[in-house]
Design a protein around this motif. Structure first.
Motif, PDB file in Angstrom:
ATOM      1  N   UNK A  30       0.737  -1.338  -0.024  1.00 25.58           N
ATOM      2  CA  UNK A  30       0.127   0.176   0.066  1.00 25.58           C
ATOM      3  C   UNK A  30       1.033   1.231  -0.081  1.00 25.58           C
ATOM      4  N   UNK A  31       1.925   1.027   0.762  1.00 24.76           N
ATOM      5  CA  UNK A  31       2.895   2.431   0.929  1.00 24.76           C
ATOM      6  C   UNK A  31       3.779   2.236  -0.226  1.00 24.76           C
ATOM      7  N   UNK A  32       3.963   1.431  -1.124  1.00 25.43           N
ATOM      8  CA  UNK A  32       4.779   1.341  -2.219  1.00 25.43           C
ATOM      9  C   UNK A  32       6.337   1.431  -1.848  1.00 25.43           C
ATOM     10  N   UNK A  33       6.751   0.571  -0.654  1.00 20.07           N
ATOM     11  CA  UNK A  33       7.825   0.547  -0.413  1.00 20.07           C
ATOM     12  C   UNK A  33       8.336  -0.790  -0.199  1.00 20.07           C
ATOM     13  N   UNK A  34       9.552  -1.298  -0.047  1.00 20.35           N
ATOM     14  CA  UNK A  34      10.091  -2.661  -0.030  1.00 20.35           C
ATOM     15  C   UNK A  34       9.726  -3.135   1.264  1.00 20.35           C
ATOM     16  N   UNK A  35       9.259  -4.349   1.453  1.00 18.94           N
ATOM     17  CA  UNK A  35       8.970  -4.992   2.570  1.00 18.94           C
ATOM     18  C   UNK A  35       9.774  -4.903   3.798  1.00 18.94           C
ATOM     19  N   UNK A  36      11.165  -4.728   3.586  1.00 21.38           N
ATOM     20  CA  UNK A  36      11.944  -4.634   4.808  1.00 21.38           C
ATOM     21  C   UNK A  36      12.138  -3.102   5.353  1.00 21.38           C
ATOM     22  N   UNK A  37      11.502  -2.247   4.380  1.00 22.23           N
ATOM     23  CA  UNK A  37      11.265  -0.914   5.126  1.00 22.23           C
ATOM     24  C   UNK A  37      10.250  -0.827   6.008  1.00 22.23           C
ATOM     25  N   UNK A  38       9.469  -1.925   6.327  1.00 20.04           N
ATOM     26  CA  UNK A  38       8.047  -1.756   7.084  1.00 20.04           C
ATOM     27  C   UNK A  38       8.488  -2.965   8.343  1.00 20.04           C
ATOM     28  N   UNK A  39       8.447  -2.577   9.381  1.00 19.24           N
ATOM     29  CA  UNK A  39       8.574  -3.456  10.833  1.00 19.24           C
ATOM     30  C   UNK A  39       7.182  -3.434  11.337  1.00 19.24           C
ATOM     31  N   UNK A  40       6.514  -4.638  11.658  1.00 20.61           N
ATOM     32  CA  UNK A  40       5.403  -4.490  12.310  1.00 20.61           C
ATOM     33  C   UNK A  40       5.207  -5.291  13.594  1.00 20.61           C
ATOM     34  N   UNK A  41       4.867  -4.915  14.550  1.00 24.11           N
ATOM     35  CA  UNK A  41       4.982  -5.668  16.043  1.00 24.11           C
ATOM     36  C   UNK A  41       3.407  -5.982  16.279  1.00 24.11           C
ATOM     37  N   UNK A  42       3.058  -6.993  16.549  1.00 28.89           N
ATOM     38  CA  UNK A  42       1.784  -7.554  17.217  1.00 28.89           C
ATOM     39  C   UNK A  42       2.270  -8.465  18.438  1.00 28.89           C
ATOM     40  N   UNK A  43       1.990  -8.037  19.488  1.00 28.69           N
ATOM     41  CA  UNK A  43       1.991  -8.867  20.742  1.00 28.69           C
ATOM     42  C   UNK A  43       0.909  -9.391  21.384  1.00 28.69           C
ATOM     43  N   UNK A  44       0.423  -8.909  22.360  1.00 24.36           N
ATOM     44  CA  UNK A  44      -0.719  -9.426  22.868  1.00 24.36           C
ATOM     45  C   UNK A  44      -1.925  -9.128  22.042  1.00 24.36           C
TER      46      UNK A  44
END
Lengths: 816, 272
Positions: free
Chosen positions: A280-294
């Motif tokens: 969606x942002x038009x960036x390489x995957x490694x330029x996004x970090x996603x954190x999902x804990x509890x």
């Protein structure tokens, strides 16, 4: 129960040898060791490791995270179900001190944001193929974070406001003046595909995005021609919402120095979110970090990307500060991905003896304003014949757009709907054929010796002992005591009814999963895995698997998930896939780790690795022994950390199954129903932790019963406005309206995976809708009530009694 | 979700509360807030001052005399429900208050807050009407008939403070409630009180004009106080409200059934 009233019909021999391959390779010696091992922790009710953290407020939910300098987003939402967006005037909002930005679709286009690539059409070999009526790939409706020209449902985000405080953002969002040119709308499933209904998308003028036909039409027609009885009914399994206890939330940050985005957002799997949001942002995957804990509940609603997630990341880049968004409960009711909403018309052809000859089904799934997932239609399509041997069937599967919030897979996606249809049909057919409803089912069940069994729409049931489940449930329910309980209830002015439902469901899910296991020098086992719990207790049950494999105490095993900088791959949690996929890949990785450890032990002591014994986490041979932690420590300098990583793919689905029986007392005066007994037998394959599986079953039952008895995303068709937007009108299952359950786990190990796992998260829900309605109809049978629509509220029950009574009175009068 | 800017004030006396009110531009008294605060969070109401009157000593206390049980307007539901004097004097009233909302609501909400709001599905209005209550404000005294004026409407003038409510002690009374399966408010409920001079039947949750007395039921029960006396009656459909949970016809049925249960089960409450 007379089981032998009639000779059983021959069911085709198992089809697996011809069509299905369950080969997952010859197990390696280590894996064999692992699967043959004495299961010390597996199968034991180990209390959940995560509970203490969660109930003492130490959970890490999305809204618990804050970043220095963060600001807040509020959404401007459409009040109309269908309208052309006109001029947007943000001047009043921007004039408030502390408002940093108002972002509109024009801004979004200028920054070249792309639609969310939901990839809604299921594509594994085991999914039914859904296509448009001309055979082409379905048009799904591009899901831009902000809509380009039109709004298509109430609550759609048309702009976002960023401000210094949440209160200010909210106040400013009310000052954004959006002009709308209101268009005619359609919200009802039964209306949207009728001629003259307003088109939700110009690209699909009739609103029908999928129209596929499956099965053997000729054979089915022929069978119907020679049928002794035909039973036909239409059912609407209406729309509900997940009501997760934690509303969706997100904290996004764009770091201008590194050009990297970070998103804290609870979901069903951070890896998927990373992949789709980066597009969606038009960036390489490694330029996004996603954190999902509890994560405070998912049930499917959190598996797909919400527009707010890319929007706040984009907003963070625009304003140069971290941006936070936390949905209110009202926003959740309005715009969380919703569930079910299927109209199904089913026809069954029976012979004289009550054997089913053929089936026709016509399923119409309301996907809402855009298609984010066809999973409900697809999953249901493959299981229209339920637990029964139906030699021949045809199915027409349609998906339609409406001016409503999008629907998504919701706990047991698609299966409660078709289970409802086939099980209601069995009750209705028994009534019309003058047969006992259990006997009619018994006669038609797929027998164990037909397993693996290919159903008439091509699904291969892996294993199961359906009749045994049924008999055990009957026994647990004190079936024979029912008449006495009914008479006793009657004396108190209550009508007691009994419901019955079998079920079979499928668990497929993303086929790839990866596990990385490391024995650390400080005496722990770290397991990195790409699933995402939202209450299922993975930290415990996964640890049990690895603890068993490596022969170490379960407390020493730590499950790490939810940060895409650590977890590079992973299919997330949906479709009952987690234990099966994670369990298998963890077992394989454990076996590889043990093989490495063994050779290290051999090298360390200069012995032949074939003589080494491994027991309780200790390697021993020729009078020397070393435990796995000491071995890791001793060999770290030379050989690096004791570590194994494995990526595994498993495509073959599994088919959990079972039986539910319940009893409900209905007040003759008010129609109020009370569940007095609820029994299930659930074949989950191998059960890793019965405590957790029972918990899953209980929650699953409540969720299914909730839909059957109270829950409904009611919409006023005239205005297109949702009319159950809060707990004032949206009824929920609660501790005080649920009975104490009697649940038994049946373990028929699946041949499709090394641990023999099926799934345990959805079986409670799948038959619940059918069994509740079955019980209500049974309770009201003396009034002549044959069917009732969900939710079976007191008012609906009272009206059904009342109108049946009136019909009877009229009949009596005309006969007089 | 977020209140518009407001100032929270907690006066120590009625006079102070009145002065704070008079000095405000769009002030509101707060006495529980279970309706007011959600309305403010939903931006349906805007008040520059929230004057919390729950700690004012003159609004506290429960007292009994020969004919009346008097409860201070700021008394919380949990205190009314648990008070021995209420339980002894009018058990149905104590029981009814014990069914309001949930534990958290009962520890914050007050009798005055509920009666000043006059929600058509609230419990207290039916008790006040059936128990022929006297409403004392800082300015005057009103009968229950004078006090209740329709949906969310009472005789209270802006700034007028409810001080106490005196319930006339009945010979016996009963309360029966059928709850909305979603909200748990009354979908219909009946408070039936037998006084020396006659029976009073008050219905809440069902009337499209809020709490009301069901006079036909009162006279039927006056002849013979048993639930069968109501068999030939039917609640007035014209008077019934209608929504997604219960249409007028169903509500009328519930009104009658609740009333019958309240008659049968005197000196206690019945949850249907």
């Amino acid at each position: 129960m007379n089981k032998n009233a009639l000779p059983r019909r021959a069911v085709p021999a198992p089809t697996a040898s011809r069509e299905v391959s369950y080969r997952h390779g010859e197990p390696s010696p280590e894996l064999k060791l692992v699967t043959d091992a004495l299961f010390r922790h597996i199968g034991k009710p180990v209390p959940r490791k995560e509970d203490e953290r969660l109930i003492t407020g130490k959970g890490r939910f999305t809204d618990d995270f804050n970043l220095p300098g963060q600001v807040y987003a509020a959404m401007v939402r459409s009040p109309h179900p269908h309208a052309v967006i006109g001029r947007t005037d943000a001047s009043a909002a921007l004039a408030l001190p502390g408002v940093l930005a108002v972002l509109t679709p024009e801004d979004m286009l200028a920054d070249d944001l792309q639609p969310i690539p939901h990839n809604p059409v299921p594509s594994t070999n085991y999914d039914v193929k859904l296509r448009a009526s001309d055979g082409s790939f379905p048009f799904v409706g591009p899901h831009y974070p902000l809509p380009l020209k039109k709004v298509r449902h109430v609550g759609e985000v048309v702009a976002l406001v960023v401000a210094e405080t949440p209160a200010l953002a909210e106040e400013a969002s009310e000052l954004v003046d959006v002009e709308y040119d209101v268009l005619p709308h359609v919200t009802a499933t039964a209306e949207a595909f009728q001629e003259g209904a307003p088109a939700v998308w110009d690209e699909v003028p009739d609103n029908v995005l999928v129209d596929s036909r499956f099965g053997d039409e000729e054979g089915t027609d022929a069978a119907f021609r020679r049928a002794a009885h035909v039973v036909k009914r239409r059912f609407h399994i209406d729309r509900v919402t997940a009501v997760t206890i934690e509303p969706r939330a997100a904290l996004g940050h764009f770091d201008a120095e590194t050009g990297r985005y970070t998103l804290y957002a609870g979901s069903g799997g951070a890896v998927r979110q990373k992949g789709e949001i980066s597009k969606v942002l038009g960036v390489d995957r490694e330029r996004l970090r996603v954190l999902s804990f509890d994560v405070g509940g998912n049930f499917g609603a959190r598996n797909r990307v919400y527009v707010e997630f890319p929007l706040i990341l984009w907003a963070s880049r625009r304003v140069g500060r971290p941006v936070k968004f936390t949905a209110t409960r009202s926003e959740s009711f309005l715009t969380e991905y919703q569930g079910r909403d299927l109209i199904t018309t089913v026809e069954l052809a029976f012979d004289e003896a009550g054997y089913i000859l053929a089936m026709r089904a016509d399923n119409i799934s309301n996907v809402g304003a855009r298609c984010v997932s066809l999973s409900p239609l697809s999953k249901g399509s493959g299981l229209i014949s339920g637990s029964y041997h139906i030699p021949c069937a045809t199915l027409r599967a349609r998906a339609i757009f409406t001016n409503t919030m999008c629907t998504q897979a919701y706990r047991s996606s698609g299966r409660p709907e078709v289970t409802f249809a086939i099980e209601r049909m069995m009750d209705l057919a028994a009534e019309e054929l003058g047969m006992d409803r259990v006997e009619l089912r018994r006669r038609n069940l797929v027998p164990p010796d037909a397993m693996p069994y290919t159903n008439p729409v091509g699904q291969h049931y892996d294993s199961g002992e359906y009749e045994k489940n049924m008999d055990r449930a009957i026994e647990l329910s004190d079936w024979d005591g029912f008449e006495a309980r009914k008479a006793e209830a009657r004396a108190r002015g209550k009508l007691l009814g009994r419901g019955f439902a079998n079920y079979v469901e499928s668990s497929i899910g993303t086929p790839r999963e990866r596990a990385e296991i490391t024995v650390t020098e400080d005496g722990r086992v770290e397991v990195i895995i790409g699933t995402q719990p939202s209450g299922q207790g993975h930290e415990t049950s996964f640890a049990q698997v690895v603890a068993d494999m490596l022969g170490v105490p379960v407390e020493r095993v730590q499950i790490i998930l939810g940060d895409t900088d650590i977890v590079k791959e992973g299919g997330g949690s949906h479709s009952g896939r987690s234990m099966r996929h994670a369990g298998t890949v963890m077992a394989i990785a454990s076996a590889e780790l043990l093989a490495d450890a063994k050779s290290r032990f051999a090298d360390l002591h200069g012995i032949n690795s074939s003589d080494i014994d491994f027991h309780d986490g200790v390697f021993s041979a020729a009078g020397v022994s070393t435990d796995i932690f000491a071995l890791a420590q001793a060999t770290a300098a030379d050989k690096g950390a004791l570590h194994a990583a494995h990526t595994n793919e498993m495509h073959t689905p599994v088919f959990p199954n079972g039986t539910a029986i319940c009893e409900i007392e209905v007040c003759m005066h008010t129609g109020a129903p009370v569940i007095t007994r609820y029994v299930t037998v659930d074949d989950v394959g191998r059960c890793i932790n019965p405590l957790i599986v029972h918990g899953q079953t209980h929650g699953g039952i409540a969720q299914g019963v909730g839909q059957a008895m109270w829950e409904l995303c009611a919409i006023d068709e005239e205005t297109g406005q949702p009319s159950a937007g809060s707990f004032m009108d949206y009824g929920m299952p609660r501790s005080d309206n649920m009975p104490s359950f009697t649940c038994e786990i049946a373990e028929v190990h699946s041949p499709t995976n090394p641990l023999g796992i099926k799934a345990g998260g959805e079986g409670g829900t799948t038959p619940a809708l059918a069994v509740i309605v079955s019980a209500i109809v049974d309770a009201l049978s003396e009034f002549g009530v044959r069917d009732i629509s969900m939710p079976v509220t007191p008012q609906r029950i009272w009206q059904a009694m009342r109108s049946a009574q009136r019909n009877q009175d009229n009949l009596d009068r005309s006969n007089r | 979700m977020y209140l518009y800017d407001t100032t929270y004030l907690r006066p120590g006396s009625i006079d102070e509360a009145k002065a704070l009110y008079d000095a405000g531009e769009s002030p509101a008294f707060l006495s529980g807030g279970h309706t007011l605060l959600p309305a403010m969070k939903g931006h349906l109401a805007r008040h520059d001052r929230l004057i919390d009157i729950r700690r004012i000593p003159e609004l506290q206390g429960i007292a009994e005399d020969e004919s009346y049980l008097t409860i201070g307007a700021a008394t919380r539901h949990c205190d009314v429900a648990a008070a021995p004097v209420v339980r002894n004097c009018i058990p149905a009233l104590a029981g009814m208050v014990g069914t309001i909302g949930d534990v958290q609501v009962r520890h914050v909400g007050t009798i005055g807050g509920s009666l000043a709001n006059n929600d058509p599905a609230a419990d207290y209005p039916s008790a006040a009407l059936a128990l022929d209550a006297i409403f004392r404000t800082d300015q005057r005294t009103l009968t229950a008939e004078e006090y209740f004026q329709g949906l969310y409407t009472t005789a209270l003038e802006p700034g007028e403070l409810l001080v106490s409510v005196s319930f006339r002690k009945p010979e016996h009374a009963g309360y029966a409630k059928f709850r909305n399966p979603a909200s748990r408010y009354a979908l219909a409920a009946a408070f039936v009180a037998v006084h020396a001079d006659g029976v009073r039947v008050a219905i809440t949750g069902a009337g499209n004009d809020g709490v009301y007395r069901w006079h036909e039921a009162e006279s039927a029960l006056g002849h013979k106080f048993e639930s069968e006396s109501l068999d030939p009656l039917r609640a007035d459909m014209e008077n019934m409200s209608s929504d997604m949970h219960a249409n007028a016809e169903y509500r009328a049925e519930l009104v009658k059934f609740c009333t019958q249960k309240a008659v049968t089960n005197q000196n206690c409450i019945t949850l249907l």
